[in-house]
Design a protein around this motif. Structure first.
Motif, PDB file in Angstrom:
ATOM      1  N   ALA A 152       0.822  -1.213   0.000  1.00  0.00           N
ATOM      2  CA  ALA A 152       0.000   0.000   0.000  1.00  0.00           C
ATOM      3  C   ALA A 152       0.856   1.262   0.000  1.00  0.00           C
ATOM      4  CB  ALA A 152      -0.937   0.003   1.207  1.00  0.00           C
ATOM      5  N   ILE A 153       2.120   1.133   0.401  1.00  0.00           N
ATOM      6  CA  ILE A 153       3.062   2.260   0.323  1.00  0.00           C
ATOM      7  C   ILE A 153       3.859   2.199  -0.971  1.00  0.00           C
ATOM      8  CG2 ILE A 153       5.019   3.422   1.415  1.00  0.00           C
ATOM      9  CD1 ILE A 153       4.149   2.139   4.067  1.00  0.00           C
ATOM     10  N   ALA A 154       4.419   1.017  -1.260  1.00  0.00           N
ATOM     11  CA  ALA A 154       5.336   0.875  -2.389  1.00  0.00           C
ATOM     12  C   ALA A 154       4.685   1.202  -3.727  1.00  0.00           C
ATOM     13  CB  ALA A 154       5.913  -0.550  -2.417  1.00  0.00           C
ATOM     14  N   ALA A 155       3.455   0.734  -3.946  1.00  0.00           N
ATOM     15  CA  ALA A 155       2.808   0.947  -5.246  1.00  0.00           C
ATOM     16  C   ALA A 155       2.572   2.429  -5.540  1.00  0.00           C
ATOM     17  CB  ALA A 155       1.509   0.146  -5.318  1.00  0.00           C
ATOM     18  N   PRO A 156       1.815   3.146  -4.701  1.00  0.00           N
ATOM     19  CA  PRO A 156       1.597   4.565  -5.010  1.00  0.00           C
ATOM     20  C   PRO A 156       2.864   5.410  -4.915  1.00  0.00           C
ATOM     21  CG  PRO A 156       0.611   3.997  -2.886  1.00  0.00           C
ATOM     22  CD  PRO A 156       1.034   2.726  -3.515  1.00  0.00           C
ATOM     23  N   VAL A 161       7.048   8.852  -7.336  1.00  0.00           N
ATOM     24  CA  VAL A 161       8.463   9.131  -7.625  1.00  0.00           C
ATOM     25  C   VAL A 161       8.678   9.286  -9.122  1.00  0.00           C
ATOM     26  CG1 VAL A 161      10.756   8.071  -7.646  1.00  0.00           C
ATOM     27  CG2 VAL A 161       9.436   8.110  -5.542  1.00  0.00           C
ATOM     28  N   VAL A 162       8.078   8.400  -9.911  1.00  0.00           N
ATOM     29  CA  VAL A 162       8.187   8.500 -11.370  1.00  0.00           C
ATOM     30  C   VAL A 162       7.593   9.820 -11.864  1.00  0.00           C
ATOM     31  CG1 VAL A 162       7.400   7.522 -13.558  1.00  0.00           C
ATOM     32  CG2 VAL A 162       8.206   6.012 -11.743  1.00  0.00           C
ATOM     33  N   LEU A 274      -4.737  11.209  -5.462  1.00  0.00           N
ATOM     34  CA  LEU A 274      -5.046  10.853  -6.848  1.00  0.00           C
ATOM     35  C   LEU A 274      -4.274   9.612  -7.292  1.00  0.00           C
ATOM     36  CD1 LEU A 274      -5.259  14.311  -8.666  1.00  0.00           C
ATOM     37  CD2 LEU A 274      -7.126  12.768  -8.078  1.00  0.00           C
ATOM     38  N   ILE A 275      -2.987   9.567  -6.971  1.00  0.00           N
ATOM     39  CA  ILE A 275      -2.177   8.410  -7.361  1.00  0.00           C
ATOM     40  C   ILE A 275      -2.619   7.171  -6.584  1.00  0.00           C
ATOM     41  CG2 ILE A 275       0.139   7.437  -7.400  1.00  0.00           C
ATOM     42  CD1 ILE A 275      -0.392   9.590  -9.502  1.00  0.00           C
ATOM     43  N   TYR A 276      -2.978   7.358  -5.330  1.00  0.00           N
ATOM     44  CA  TYR A 276      -3.456   6.206  -4.554  1.00  0.00           C
ATOM     45  C   TYR A 276      -4.746   5.656  -5.161  1.00  0.00           C
ATOM     46  CZ  TYR A 276      -4.554   3.112  -0.718  1.00  0.00           C
ATOM     47  OH  TYR A 276      -4.835   1.984   0.020  1.00  0.00           O
ATOM     48  N   LEU A 277      -5.652   6.527  -5.553  1.00  0.00           N
ATOM     49  CA  LEU A 277      -6.894   6.075  -6.178  1.00  0.00           C
ATOM     50  C   LEU A 277      -6.623   5.367  -7.502  1.00  0.00           C
ATOM     51  CD1 LEU A 277      -9.383   9.012  -5.489  1.00  0.00           C
ATOM     52  CD2 LEU A 277      -9.449   6.698  -4.535  1.00  0.00           C
TER      53      LEU A 277
END
Length: 291
Positions: A152-156, A161-162, A274-277
């Motif tokens: 849940a941290i690594a993905a978003p 970062v990108v 937004l990125i998390y969603l």
């Protein structure tokens, strides 16, 4: 009666209507429902809830370390070893006199968290006991919760970062190197591929708190770094006569605190949600993806 089946490791998991349910929820894949209903459902559940609604429960094994074990394990070992190689190469290509600040950058925070996730996922694939299906209303075992939180941290975070690197830090005059692409592209791709294709890890709405805490922690660290005179080392592209107290130009709290504040608030309040969603949506899509 309508029955929905899906192949998983040589076995089919069955979903049926309410009349077939017993007192215990049936084991099922992430439920197929519209986004608004899904978000509302998750907002009322614990951080690591296995409740999928409609009297169904998340299949822990199929979601975090699916069959066949050999295929999942090989892919995850490759993923883990690749991330380790990226970090080793990154450290070796960092001048020795600058390695003291190696972990000062958000890119390295993301890389380390991704490595921790890859390690936990690999161990979970081998340690099948940790994948035991919890009873109704209970959370999965600690190792699954740890893997879940790290993903849940690594993905978003890897996506952020990108996004931030290629929009705010990179300039057309910079040479695009493998190291740059590996740290700001390939690592992100590996994390998302593992969580959505190798496995089917569903992000929960409330788990956004983990990513937000990391974002806030990094902002606090950038402020501490700026006002304690730690410095960012000596780099060829910098003027050796000028002392640089900012890790990133957009987070220069000494020279341009207003810009740093605006960027930090935008990232925390707008970009992270937004990125998390987006990653949450991918985790919902992954139930239709097989590999």
């Amino acid at each position: 009666m309508e029955i929905d089946t899906r192949e998983q490791g040589g076995q089919k998991h069955r979903q049926s209507d309410q009349s077939d349910y017993t007192d215990e929820p049936l084991v099922a894949f992430p439920s197929r429902t519209n986004c608004c209903a899904r978000l509302f459902h998750e907002a009322r559940r614990p951080l690591f809830s296995c409740d999928e609604g409609a009297d169904t429960a998340l299949n822990v094994e199929a979601s975090f370390a699916p069959q066949p074990i050999v295929k999942s394990l090989i892919l995850r070992l490759i993923f883990f070893l690749y991330l380790i190689s990226v970090m080793i190469q990154d450290i070796l290509q960092t001048p020795k006199h600058n390695r003291f600040i190696y972990m000062g950058y958000l890119t390295r925070w993301s890389l380390v968290i991704s490595i921790a996730y890859a390690l936990c996922a690999t161990i979970a694939t081998m340690w099948r006991a940790c994948l035991a299906q919890p009873n109704a209303g209970e959370s999965p075992r600690f190792w699954v919760r740890l893997t879940w939180a790290l993903y849940a941290i690594a993905a978003p975070l890897s996506v952020i970062v990108v996004l931030l690197f290629w929009t705010l830090d990179y300039t057309p005059d910079d040479d695009v190197t493998y190291r740059m692409v590996a740290n700001h592209g390939l690592t992100c791709a590996f994390v998302l591929f593992d969580g959505n294709v190798v496995a089917m890890i569903p992000l929960r709405l409330k788990q956004i708190i983990f990513t937000e805490l990391v974002a806030v922690a990094y902002v606090i660290w950038s402020v501490i770094h700026a006002f304690t005179g730690i410095g960012d080392g000596s780099w060829p592209e910098e003027d050796p006569e000028e002392e640089d107290f900012a890790l990133y130009d957009v987070l220069d709290w000494r020279e341009n605190p207003g810009k740093a504040t605006i960027v930090s608030l935008v990232v925390i309040i707008v970009v992270v949600p937004l990125i998390y969603l987006l990653c949450w949506s991918l985790s919902m899509w992954s139930k239709w993806c097989t590999f």
